[in-house]
Design a protein around this motif. Structure first.
Motif, short mmCIF file in Angstrom:
data_model
loop_
_atom_site.label_atom_id
_atom_site.label_comp_id
_atom_site.label_asym_id
_atom_site.label_seq_id
_atom_site.Cartn_x
_atom_site.Cartn_y
_atom_site.Cartn_z
N VAL A 245 0.84 -1.20 0.00
CA VAL A 245 0.00 0.00 0.00
C VAL A 245 0.87 1.24 0.00
N ALA A 246 1.94 1.19 0.84
CA ALA A 246 2.84 2.36 0.90
C ALA A 246 3.48 2.60 -0.46
N GLY A 247 3.95 1.50 -1.05
CA GLY A 247 4.58 1.63 -2.37
C GLY A 247 3.59 2.12 -3.39
N GLY A 248 2.40 1.53 -3.32
CA GLY A 248 1.37 1.91 -4.28
C GLY A 248 1.00 3.37 -4.15
N ALA A 249 0.98 3.82 -2.88
CA ALA A 249 0.63 5.22 -2.65
C ALA A 249 1.63 6.14 -3.31
N VAL A 250 2.89 5.74 -3.18
CA VAL A 250 3.94 6.56 -3.77
C VAL A 250 3.87 6.50 -5.29
N VAL A 251 3.68 5.24 -5.76
CA VAL A 251 3.64 5.06 -7.20
C VAL A 251 2.46 5.80 -7.81
N SER A 252 1.33 5.76 -7.09
CA SER A 252 0.15 6.41 -7.64
C SER A 252 0.22 7.92 -7.47
N GLU A 253 1.46 8.36 -7.16
CA GLU A 253 1.76 9.78 -7.13
C GLU A 253 0.99 10.52 -6.07
N VAL A 254 0.75 9.84 -4.97
CA VAL A 254 0.30 10.57 -3.79
C VAL A 254 1.58 11.19 -3.24
N ALA A 255 1.98 12.27 -3.88
CA ALA A 255 3.29 12.84 -3.56
C ALA A 255 3.27 13.48 -2.18
N LEU A 256 4.18 13.00 -1.33
CA LEU A 256 4.22 13.51 0.04
C LEU A 256 4.78 14.91 0.09
N ASP A 257 5.46 15.30 -0.99
CA ASP A 257 6.02 16.66 -0.99
C ASP A 257 5.18 17.60 -1.86
N GLU A 258 3.94 17.20 -2.12
CA GLU A 258 3.10 18.01 -2.99
C GLU A 258 2.74 19.34 -2.31
N GLY A 259 2.95 20.39 -3.05
CA GLY A 259 2.58 21.71 -2.55
C GLY A 259 3.33 22.18 -1.33
N ILE A 260 4.59 21.77 -1.19
CA ILE A 260 5.29 22.13 0.05
C ILE A 260 5.81 23.58 0.00
N TYR A 261 5.91 24.15 -1.22
CA TYR A 261 6.38 25.54 -1.32
C TYR A 261 5.25 26.43 -1.83
N ARG A 262 4.91 27.43 -1.06
CA ARG A 262 3.86 28.37 -1.49
C ARG A 262 4.54 29.58 -2.14
N VAL A 263 4.14 29.85 -3.37
CA VAL A 263 4.74 30.95 -4.14
C VAL A 263 3.69 32.04 -4.33
N GLY A 264 4.03 33.22 -3.89
CA GLY A 264 3.12 34.35 -4.08
C GLY A 264 3.22 34.86 -5.51
N VAL A 265 2.21 34.65 -6.29
CA VAL A 265 2.24 35.07 -7.69
C VAL A 265 0.82 35.43 -8.13
N ASP A 266 0.75 36.53 -8.85
CA ASP A 266 -0.55 36.99 -9.30
C ASP A 266 -1.05 36.10 -10.43
N GLU A 267 -2.38 35.95 -10.49
CA GLU A 267 -2.94 35.06 -11.52
C GLU A 267 -2.67 35.56 -12.93
N SER A 268 -2.44 36.87 -13.05
CA SER A 268 -2.19 37.42 -14.38
C SER A 268 -0.73 37.23 -14.82
N SER A 269 0.11 36.87 -13.92
CA SER A 269 1.53 36.70 -14.21
C SER A 269 1.76 35.45 -15.05
N PRO A 270 2.67 35.53 -16.04
CA PRO A 270 2.99 34.31 -16.81
C PRO A 270 3.56 33.20 -15.92
N TYR A 271 4.07 33.57 -14.75
CA TYR A 271 4.66 32.56 -13.87
C TYR A 271 3.59 31.78 -13.09
N HIS A 272 2.36 32.30 -13.15
CA HIS A 272 1.30 31.60 -12.42
C HIS A 272 1.10 30.19 -12.95
#
Lengths: 602, 307
Positions: free
Chosen positions: A38-65
């Motif tokens: 299950v643990a392996g499957g979770a990782v494989v199925s891309e339940v990424a434990l590091d998902e969204g760990i960095y919050r970037v302040g960026v305006d929606e109109s910015s090309p970087y958004h």
């Protein structure tokens, strides 16, 4: 050895072991496998434990958004958030600003990667759709050559400040922004002009203010190849369970003299050991194959895991042969599990950033999972010590797989000496034992190297030098001591000097085998040079030859000092050993000082 | 069939077996007797190739002790029965038959025959669930799976009840009758006496006596003379039938008893001779050996002082 006999014993081992498994054990094993799956499957199925760990302040109109949106580790937030609290970095008006924290630096590094990936993906889409003509877009063919990173390369995230790249909407510049730190990195992957492409900023200079950095983990920041690491670790999990069963079956042969009748049957001890080991090895490889199939590993991953499995089994085999009881065996197997797991896992964490990671074959697994190519030399370097150590350990255990030794109740050190003494008969065999110690010396020194790597240099170097000296002196003198305690040599001064010289010469020859580290670049590190006495470039031939052969004198002298004590008593050996360590230490410090002076001259 | 030349074994300076030499002929039952720690088991294990001699040679049927060829032709039964208790008797024996390269059908017949002869039921029962006697029978059956010419049995009936002991001794005798060469060690000297053609007596690693039982009896044994008189004489004990019984160990002493009886107006009414048992001889030899060792030990410091 006869294959038929080996296979028959293996079949018997399976039948016999199956008969001892109760329902509780089977249920427990099934649960462990389920949880692992299950643990392996979770990782494989891309339940990424590091998902969204960095919050970037960026305006929606910015090309970087869009860049932030496409990256799993980044999540978009308001550019008005407080830096370091609400957001890790900010993009505003084409300017980049990261929090002056490790996380801020890491977020910035990941952001750069995200920009590059975004641009690459976007151009691929445009070329594929025919919207952009590749030839028109790239009238000049650019051949990129990637050079190995040196230590300065790693300084980027070390607290350096961010630099302000700019959006280049219409240029064709390949400059990806200016880093103003002394260790700035230009990776040549800058944006290419056109439309609303975004341009990646350079990572700024290191906090060291231009001084050379060691590249130690303390000076590095994530991201690590987290997902690949977790998947690679899955290969190690079953080994920790299998060695428990394997150790039990080995010591079972020794309890109540159960294995005695096998010893009198027309089979060699090699047949017996191979037959008893084969089911566990085959089982491990079968499980690893299944794991490789699930996580997407190739044959390389299996080839990398193979020596790890062998070493787990070999170390456990020796433990099973030396332990006096199941209780003692438990300590041994747990020690083996913890040591080897740490040894293979910790270096693999740094598989992206330093050649030191290659001391662990698990690094090859991580690379395989990330589709990073591995050369034959790298494979040999990474797995060689494991294969050799396994071989020596199996030979060590096999040497006491006989009636006279396997049923006796001796303490572990005494058993170890008994085992070593079976290989020691004369000067030549003493030298042979010193040579056979090479894999362990190599593994121990690499481990020490990896452990001191994160420490500040003023602590790391003394610890490293002392540890290495102790390891080497043990390797040189243990065969001599075993020989004297088992009356293999005459108790004379001449004999002590003779075996000391033989051991020193043997060790010197073996040590030169360590020059392989030069091949894979370990010698470029100051620590690596200290650990393996690799020769720096730029030396005159005379100095180089001198530096190459001076260790011969050292090893002969220190081994002889230990031998003089070993012929007397254990206490005398301990005292002589201490003297040998001090002499060796003094030599190493002197050589480092001299070499430093020579290099300054160069 | 078996030849042993100057076999010696030292463990960390302790001499377990001291330069032993002997030969065993084909079809012979050869006994190795001696007190605990005499070196019997070490000698048998060196013969079986389990223990490597410090020096000396041993060979069985022309093949060196310990070689794979020798092991194929040997059935060894150690003092304990170290069996794999999670296996059934049948699967255990089949496994060893396979290791000895015995073809499957031959092995099945041979195992079945051995277990029948040993009167061992419950062949599919786990060995761990068997009694000590049954386990011993399984161990004996294992020593026969390869139909060896030579059997080395170390205390085959040790620790078993009298019934099982007699059964195993009788079975060993059957094997001897079938032409097997057997080297046999036992604490119970009655068993040795009942089945062995020749013996060696070991003590403290040395062979202190050897030969056939008659030879050893002649050389080391003393015949006991039971003298019965109708009047009391010195050291005589009264019997129920008004006679007096005294045991002496030579004819001179018999004459002395006769003279004493005659002096008191009586006479010797009966004289019976009794040959010594192996146990008596063994005890005598062992005592002599221990005494000699003690004297040797006592003399040693004196010699050291002299030098």
């Amino acid at each position: 050895m006869k294959l038929r006999k080996t296979l028959r014993i293996a079949r018997w081992e399976v039948t016999k072991s199956a008969g001892t498994l109760d329902k509780t054990t089977v249920v427990f094993a099934a649960l462990v496998l389920l949880v692992g799956g299950v643990a392996g499957g979770a990782v494989v199925s891309e339940v990424a434990l590091d998902e969204g760990i960095y919050r970037v302040g960026v305006d929606e109109s910015s090309p970087y958004h869009d860049v932030v949106q496409e990256n799993e580790q980044l999540v978009a937030g308001s550019p008005d958030g407080e830096l370091g609290e609400d957001i890790s970095m900010r993009v505003r008006n084409g300017q980049f600003e990261a929090a002056e924290t490790r996380k801020g630096s890491a977020a910035y590094a990941e952001f750069r990667t995200a920009v590059r990936v975004y641009n690459d993906r976007r151009y691929d889409d445009l070329f594929a759709s025919g919207t952009v003509n590749r030839t028109a877009a790239f009238p000049v063919v650019v051949v990129l050559e990637y050079a190995d990173r040196n230590t300065q390369d790693f300084s980027g995230a070390g607290g350096g400040r961010t630099d302000d790249g700019t959006v280049d909407g219409d240029g064709g510049s390949t400059d990806d922004g200016g880093g103003d730190g002394s260790g700035g990195v230009d990776d040549g992957t800058g944006g290419v002009g056109g439309g609303d492409d975004v341009r990646a900023p350079a990572v700024g200079g290191g906090g060291g203010g231009g001084t050379q950095m060691s590249g130690a983990p303390g000076q590095l920041s994530p991201p690590f190849p987290f997902q690949s690491l977790v998947l690679a670790f899955l290969f190690i999990v079953p080994m920790n369970f299998v060695v428990q069963a394997y150790g039990s079956t080995i010591i079972n042969e020794r309890v109540n003299r159960r294995g005695e009748l096998m010893l009198v049957a027309p089979v060699t001890r090699g047949d017996i050991i191979a037959g008893k080991t084969l089911p566990y090895f085959a089982g491990l490889m079968a499980v690893c194959s299944a794991i490789a199939y699930v996580v997407g590993g190739s044959a390389l991953a299996l080839a990398a895991v193979l020596p790890i499995a062998l070493l787990f089994l070999a170390a456990t085999f020796v433990g099973g042969m030396f332990a006096r009881s199941f209780k003692e065996l438990t300590f041994v197997t747990i020690a083996v599990s913890v040591f080897l797991t740490a040894y293979v896992f910790v270096p693999a964490i740094f598989s992206d950033i330093t050649p030191i990671a290659l001391i662990s074959p698990l690094t090859l697994v991580v690379r395989d999972l990330r589709d990073v190519p591995v050369s034959v030399l790298e494979y040999a370097y990474s797995t060689g010590p494991f294969y050799l150590s396994s071989l020596v350990l199996f030979a060590t255990g096999a040497s006491v797989y006989r009636e006279e030794d396997m049923f006796t109740q001796k303490r572990l050190p005494a058993k170890a000496l008994d085992s070593i003494s079976t290989f020691v008969w004369n000067k030549r065999t003493v030298a042979g034992v010193s040579v056979a110690m090479l894999p362990f010396v190599f593994v121990a020194e690499l481990l020490v190297l990896a452990l001191v790597f994160p420490l500040p240099e003023r602590f790391a170097l003394p610890v490293l030098l002392t540890s290495i000296v102790v390891v080497e002196e043990i390797a040189k003198s243990v065969g001599i001591y075993a020989g004297f305690t088992h009356d293999r040599f005459r108790d004379t001064l001449g004999a002590a000097v003779g075996v000391g010289v033989a051991s020193g010469v043997g060790f010197f020859v073996a040590e030169k085998g360590m020059l392989v580290v030069q091949v894979v670049g370990m010698g470029q590190y100051e620590y690596g040079q200290a650990a393996f006495s690799t020769l720096p470039s730029g030396l005159s031939p005379l100095v180089a030859v001198g530096l190459l052969f001076m260790p011969l004198g050292l090893h002969v002298v220190t081994a002889t000092i230990s031998a003089l004590g070993a012929r007397r008593s254990r206490t005398a050996y301990a005292m002589a050993f201490t003297v040998a360590v001090l002499v060796h230490l003094a030599y190493n410090v002197s050589v480092l000082a001299v070499r430093s002076g020579v290099l300054d001259g160069v | 069939m078996i030849r042993v030349d100057d076999l010696r074994k030292e463990y960390d300076g302790f001499v377990a077996v001291e330069d032993s030499s002997f030969e065993v002929d084909a079809g012979e039952v050869f006994g190795v007797v001696g007190p605990n720690g005499a070196g019997k088991t070490t000698t048998l294990k060196m013969l079986a190739g389990l223990v490597e001699p410090t020096s000396g040679d041993a060979e069985i049927a022309g093949t060196p002790a310990g070689s794979l060829d020798m092991r194929r032709n040997l059935g060894f039964l150690p003092e304990e029965s170290p069996l794999y208790e999670e296996m059934t008797a049948h699967s255990y024996l089949e496994f060893f038959a396979d290791l000895y390269d015995v073809p499957g059908d031959v092995a099945r017949d041979r195992i079945s025959d051995s277990l029948d002869r040993l009167d061992l039921d419950h062949r599919e029962r786990r060995i761990g669930d068997m009694s000590k006697g049954m386990k011993r029978k399984v161990a004996i059956a294992r020593s026969l799976v390869n139909d060896p010419d030579v059997l080395i049995y170390d205390e085959p009936a040790s620790g078993l009840d009298p019934l099982t002991t007699n059964y195993i001794i009788d079975f060993t005798r059957e094997l001897a009758d079938a032409g097997k060469t057997i080297v046999f060690s036992a604490h119970n000297l009655y068993h040795v006496e009942s089945i062995c053609d020749r013996i060696i007596v070991m003590n403290q690693g040395d062979i202190i006596a050897r030969g056939s039982l008659d030879e050893i009896r002649d050389k080391h044994g003393r015949t006991a003379y039971h003298v019965y008189t109708d009047v009391p004489v010195r050291d005589a004990a009264p019997e129920d039938d008004d006679r007096y019984h005294v045991v002496v160990d030579d004819m001179t002493a018999v004459e002395r008893v006769r003279e004493e009886a005659n002096a008191d107006g009586g006479r010797v009414v009966d004289i019976q001779t009794e040959d010594p048992s192996l146990e008596d001889i063994f005890l005598d030899i062992a005592e002599e050996s221990v005494e000699a060792a003690r004297e040797d030990e006592a003399e040693r410091p004196a010699r050291e002082v002299e030098t």
